[in-house]
Design a protein around this motif. Structure first.
Motif, PDB file in Angstrom:
ATOM      1  N   HIS A 106      -6.891  26.626  -6.176  1.00 24.51           N
ATOM      2  CA  HIS A 106      -7.253  25.209  -6.216  1.00 24.51           C
ATOM      3  C   HIS A 106      -6.400  24.485  -5.176  1.00 24.51           C
ATOM      4  N   THR A 107      -7.022  23.583  -4.464  1.00 22.74           N
ATOM      5  CA  THR A 107      -6.303  22.882  -3.403  1.00 22.74           C
ATOM      6  C   THR A 107      -5.545  21.674  -3.949  1.00 22.74           C
TER       7      THR A 107
ATOM      8  N   PHE B  45       1.340  10.039   0.599  1.00 22.30           N
ATOM      9  CA  PHE B  45       2.529  10.605   1.251  1.00 22.30           C
ATOM     10  C   PHE B  45       2.447  12.131   1.286  1.00 22.30           C
ATOM     11  N   TRP B  46       2.164  12.755   0.141  1.00 23.00           N
ATOM     12  CA  TRP B  46       2.180  14.212   0.076  1.00 23.00           C
ATOM     13  C   TRP B  46       0.994  14.861   0.789  1.00 23.00           C
ATOM     14  N   ARG B  47      -0.127  14.148   0.903  1.00 25.08           N
ATOM     15  CA  ARG B  47      -1.277  14.721   1.603  1.00 25.08           C
ATOM     16  C   ARG B  47      -1.007  14.915   3.100  1.00 25.08           C
ATOM     17  N   GLN B  48      -0.003  14.227   3.610  1.00 22.41           N
ATOM     18  CA  GLN B  48       0.376  14.457   5.011  1.00 22.41           C
ATOM     19  C   GLN B  48       0.789  15.914   5.228  1.00 22.41           C
ATOM     20  N   TYR B  49       1.273  16.549   4.156  1.00 19.03           N
ATOM     21  CA  TYR B  49       1.815  17.905   4.273  1.00 19.03           C
ATOM     22  C   TYR B  49       0.973  18.956   3.528  1.00 19.03           C
ATOM     23  N   PHE B  50       0.300  18.557   2.447  1.00 16.34           N
ATOM     24  CA  PHE B  50      -0.360  19.544   1.600  1.00 16.34           C
ATOM     25  C   PHE B  50      -1.884  19.421   1.559  1.00 16.34           C
ATOM     26  N   ALA B  51      -2.462  18.555   2.364  1.00 15.66           N
ATOM     27  CA  ALA B  51      -3.924  18.409   2.360  1.00 15.66           C
ATOM     28  C   ALA B  51      -4.582  19.757   2.664  1.00 15.66           C
ATOM     29  N   ARG B  52      -5.578  20.102   1.853  1.00 13.78           N
ATOM     30  CA  ARG B  52      -6.356  21.342   1.988  1.00 13.78           C
ATOM     31  C   ARG B  52      -5.542  22.610   1.728  1.00 13.78           C
ATOM     32  N   ARG B  53      -4.281  22.456   1.331  1.00 13.19           N
ATOM     33  CA  ARG B  53      -3.455  23.624   0.995  1.00 13.19           C
ATOM     34  C   ARG B  53      -3.664  23.991  -0.475  1.00 13.19           C
ATOM     35  N   ASN B  54      -3.529  25.277  -0.803  1.00  9.56           N
ATOM     36  CA  ASN B  54      -3.588  25.703  -2.199  1.00  9.56           C
ATOM     37  C   ASN B  54      -2.318  25.266  -2.918  1.00  9.56           C
ATOM     38  N   ILE B  55      -2.464  24.768  -4.141  1.00  6.76           N
ATOM     39  CA  ILE B  55      -1.282  24.292  -4.874  1.00  6.76           C
ATOM     40  C   ILE B  55      -0.336  25.453  -5.204  1.00  6.76           C
TER      41      ILE B  55
END
Length: 351
Positions: free
Chosen positions: A55-56, A83-93
Motif C-alpha cells: 500500500h502506498t 510535508f511528508w508527500r514531498q518525500y514519500f509520495a507513491r512510495r510503499n508505506i
C-alpha cells in the motif's frame, strides 16, 4: 499476456479466484514478461502465504483523511501530509523507516527557509503524525505487519504552565474590565476560551448551578456538563443584562453609540497586555485550564475525577468545583465588574 495499442496487458486469475487485468505500461515484451511473472508470484504469496499486499503512502493518507474528517485539527493533518508527500509520495508505506524520517526532520526548514532551525515543537508534530499514521496502518488497517518505531521526543516545557494564587489575582487585576470576568471564569471552571466566549444564556442554569457545552462546541464532539461553583455563578450573574444571546461580551463604541458585541476567540492583544503588566512570561490562555486542574489536585481532588470531568454529571463533581472558591472567591467579591446600564434586557426573561 496481450498487446494492445503498443502496450502489453496481463490477464490472469490468482489462487483465491480474483481476476487480475492490468496494463503493464511497457511496449517491451521482455520487460512485460518480467512484470507479469512478478505480479503472478506476488499474488500467489499473498493468497497462499498470507503476505500483506503493498500500500502506498498516498493510499494511507487518503484513508486517514476519510476516517479522521471529523477532527477539528484535520486542516493541520493536511499540512503534515503535504510535508511528508514531498518525500514519500507513491512510495510503499512498508519502505518508511525511522532513520529516513529523522534525516528528513533534521533538514526541516523554518518559515524563513533556513534548514535545521525549525522549532522543536514543529519537528515533534511532524514525527508524531507519521508515527500515528503508520501505527494505525498496522494495528487497525492490517497494511503492515509491524509499524516501524518512529522516535518523536516532545519539546521541553520551559514556560510556566500554571499560576499561583497571587499570580492569578495579579493577572485579573491588570486585565481590562471586559476580560476580568473571562479570565476568572476560566480559572473557576477549566473551560477552553472558545467555550467561554461562545457561551449563550440558553446554556446556563443558575438555579441548578450548571452550564453545558453543546457537542458541536466541544473538542471531541460530546456534550460537556459544567458544575458552576459560587465564583462562576457570581461571574455569570454580573453579566446579566449585557447581551441577549451571549454571556460574555465587550463594549464597542461606533459613531458615538455604545453597544455590546461578542469577543473574538482568537484575540490575544488584551490578554498579552495583562500578562505583561502582571509580570508573567511564557503563559497562554489555555494554561488557565492547566492552572484550574493544578489547583484542584493541590486542594485534594482525585485525578480520576478530573479525567472524568467531561463525562460525568455536573452534580457528581460539584464538591470538587467548590474547591476553587477558596482561591478566587474573596477576590471576585472585591473585583469591580463593569456593566452597561443603558439598553439592558429584562433579567427575568433569562430564567
Amino acid at each position: 499476456m496481450k498487446q494492445r495499442y503498443g502496450n502489453w496487458y496481463c490477464d490472469f486469475v490468482e489462487p483465491g479466484g480474483k481476476r487480475i487485468r492490468r496494463c503493464l505500461n511497457t511496449t517491451d515484451k521482455k520487460q512485460a514478461q518480467e512484470l507479469y511473472d512478478d505480479l503472478k508470484a506476488k499474488a500467489w504469496r499473498i493468497s497462499t502465504l498470507g503476505e500483506i499486499p503493498d500500500h502506498t503512502f498516498d493510499e494511507a493518507c487518503l484513508r486517514w483523511l476519510k476516517e479522521k474528517q471529523h477532527k477539528r485539527t484535520i486542516d493541520k493533518d493536511k499540512g503534515k501530509i503535504k510535508f511528508w508527500r514531498q518525500y514519500f509520495a507513491r512510495r510503499n508505506i512498508s519502505e518508511i523507516t525511522n532513520n529516513e524520517c529523522q534525516d528528513i526532520i533534521s533538514k526541516m526548514k523554518n518559515r524563513r527557509g533556513k534548514a535545521g532551525f525549525s522549532s522543536q515543537s514543529s519537528k515533534y508534530a511532524q514525527l508524531a503524525f507519521i508515527r500515528a499514521l503508520l501505527k494505525i496502518a498496522s494495528n487497525e488497517w492490517g497494511w503492515l505487519k509491524n509499524a516501524p518505531y518512529i522516535k518523536a521526543l516532545p519539546p521541553r516545557q520551559s514556560r510556566i504552565q500554571w499560576l499561583t494564587k497571587e499570580q492569578a489575582h495579579s493577572l485579573i487585576d491588570n486585565a481590562v474590565d471586559y476580560l476580568k470576568p473571562v479570565i476568572t471564569f476560566a480559572l473557576a471552571t477549566g473551560l477552553r476560551r472558545s467555550n467561554i466566549l461562545e457561551l449563550e444564556w440558553s446554556q446556563v442554569d443558575l438555579v441548578r448551578k450548571v452550564a453545558w457545552i453543546n457537542p458541536d462546541q466541544s473538542k471531541n464532539f460530546r456534550a460537556i456538563g459544567v458544575s458552576l461553583n459560587d465564583t462562576a455563578c457570581q461571574i455569570i450573574h454580573a453579566q446579566i443584562g449585557r447581551h441577549r444571546q451571549y454571556v460574555f461580551v465587550r463594549e464597542r463604541k461606533l459613531n458615538g453609540v455604545i453597544d455590546m458585541i461578542p469577543m473574538r476567540t482568537d484575540a490575544n492583544k488584551a490578554f498579552k497586555s495583562a500578562l505583561m503588566k502582571a509580570g508573567i512570561e511564557g503563559f497562554r490562555f489555555h494554561d488557565l485550564r492547566h492552572t484550574w486542574a493544578s489547583w484542584l489536585i493541590q486542594s485534594g481532588a482525585p485525578l480520576p475525577a478530573l479525567q472524568e470531568y467531561a463525562h460525568l454529571s455536573p452534580a457528581h463533581l460539584q464538591k470538587h468545583a467548590k474547591n476553587i472558591d477558596a482561591i478566587l472567591g474573596s477576590h471576585v467579591t472585591n473585583m469591580t465588574l463593569k456593566k452597561v446600564t443603558s439598553d439592558v434586557i429584562n433579567c427575568n426573561s433569562l430564567f
